[in-house]
Design an enzyme around this catalytic site. Structure first.
Site, PDB file in Angstrom:
ATOM      1  N   GLU A  54      76.079  54.160 -72.870  1.00  0.00           N
ATOM      2  CA  GLU A  54      77.204  54.832 -72.064  1.00  0.00           C
ATOM      3  C   GLU A  54      78.078  55.513 -72.796  1.00  0.00           C
ATOM      4  O   GLU A  54      78.498  54.753 -73.708  1.00  0.00           O
ATOM      5  CB  GLU A  54      77.562  53.794 -71.181  1.00  0.00           C
ATOM      6  CG  GLU A  54      78.829  54.060 -70.033  1.00  0.00           C
ATOM      7  CD  GLU A  54      79.103  53.221 -69.073  1.00  0.00           C
ATOM      8  OE1 GLU A  54      79.758  53.525 -68.158  1.00  0.00           O
ATOM      9  OE2 GLU A  54      78.467  51.890 -69.495  1.00  0.00           O
ATOM     10  N   GLU A  65      79.846  52.040 -58.854  1.00  0.00           N
ATOM     11  CA  GLU A  65      80.571  51.345 -59.691  1.00  0.00           C
ATOM     12  C   GLU A  65      81.944  51.650 -59.450  1.00  0.00           C
ATOM     13  O   GLU A  65      82.619  52.344 -60.465  1.00  0.00           O
ATOM     14  CB  GLU A  65      80.208  51.635 -61.118  1.00  0.00           C
ATOM     15  CG  GLU A  65      80.919  50.502 -62.069  1.00  0.00           C
ATOM     16  CD  GLU A  65      80.575  50.868 -63.687  1.00  0.00           C
ATOM     17  OE1 GLU A  65      80.220  49.929 -64.480  1.00  0.00           O
ATOM     18  OE2 GLU A  65      80.476  52.132 -63.904  1.00  0.00           O
TER      19      GLU A  65
END
Length: 273
Positions: free
Chosen positions: A155, A257
């Site tokens: 990420e 998220e």
């Protein structure tokens, strides 16, 4: 036009946090979702007691929810840490101790994606040495994930909120995933495309989708920017970006998220169109 909830996974480390961890899968199911994702749920330890692992496993099973993405141990999240695998000494050791635990837990609940956060730069430490350690640990993570048939996710964060984190921007994360694939020979490392982090880094998410939407991306996460709230609370056109992802051929999970602006159960109205 309503967006089908079966495409989305609720991040239980940011949503339903008003509830104890074992109660969150059922709350997500009651809100209409059958998939969830998690940061490493025990930030204080990479090796929680078996009873804690069993309790979460049972909660997922009883709720009928599937865990689709799980972070490896990454230190204190939320908090100052941004991963452990490039941090020399004890933190790197804790990351390694977690590899088998996280992979085995993922396998036991049918989770097929494991996210490895890179870690912050450490003052007084050679960045090249940190990068070498990171590659070594990412190869170990790729092997742990591969052993249980999972994808390793890498990420990119944003430099505004994580100024000491060196992996920012889609190109850097994709480059790192390719480097891990070359070093491991497994080909199971993929980009985790977090549209919030890309936007906060000043990157055009539509360009990232065009470049990496299907060929390199293993998982997607969304939140509005700025603020990291639910879509509609900022300026990012999340429904449009999801449409672009679909057009680019991405057909994987999209993790929700974000921080709810009120009770978590009320944070999904934007899906109704």
């Amino acid at each position: 036009m309503p967006l089908p909830r079966h495409r989305f996974a609720v991040n239980l480390s940011m949503l339903f946090t008003e509830l104890p961890l074992p109660e969150r899968p059922a709350a997500a199911a009651a809100a209409g979702f059958r998939a969830v994702e998690l940061w490493w749920p025990w930030p204080a330890t990479p090796t929680p007691a078996a009873r804690e692992l069993d309790a979460l496993r049972g909660a997922l099973r009883d709720a009928g929810t599937q865990l689709v993405s799980l972070n490896f141990y990454a230190g204190q999240l939320p908090g100052p840490d941004r991963g452990a695998l490039s941090v020399p000494g004890e933190e790197s050791g804790r990351f390694r101790a977690n590899l088998g635990v996280a992979a085995d837990f993922a396998a036991s609940v049918g989770c097929t994606a494991l996210n490895a956060l890179y870690g912050n730069r450490v003052a007084g430490t050679d960045p090249g040495a940190q990068d070498a350690l990171a590659l070594e640990n990412l190869v170990l993570a790729a092997r742990a994930a591969g052993r249980v048939g999972a994808t390793l996710l890498i990420e990119a964060l944003n430099p505004l909120e994580s100024p000491a984190y060196p992996v920012t921007g889609s190109a850097r994360a994709v480059e790192l995933a390719e480097k891990v694939n070359e070093a491991s020979g497994l080909g199971n490392a993929r980009f985790l495309m977090d549209l919030y982090h890309l936007a906060m880094a000043g990157e055009d998410p539509t360009a990232a989708i065009s470049a990496y939407g299907a060929a390199h991306t293993g998982h997607v996460q969304v939140a509005d920017a700025p603020g990291r709230g639910e879509p509609g609370t900022g300026t990012l056109d999340v429904p449009m970006l999801l449409k672009r992802l679909e057009q680019a051929g991405y057909d994987g999970w999209v993790g929700l998220e974000y921080r709810p602006s009120g009770p978590s159960a009320d944070a999904f109205g934007w899906l109704e169109g």
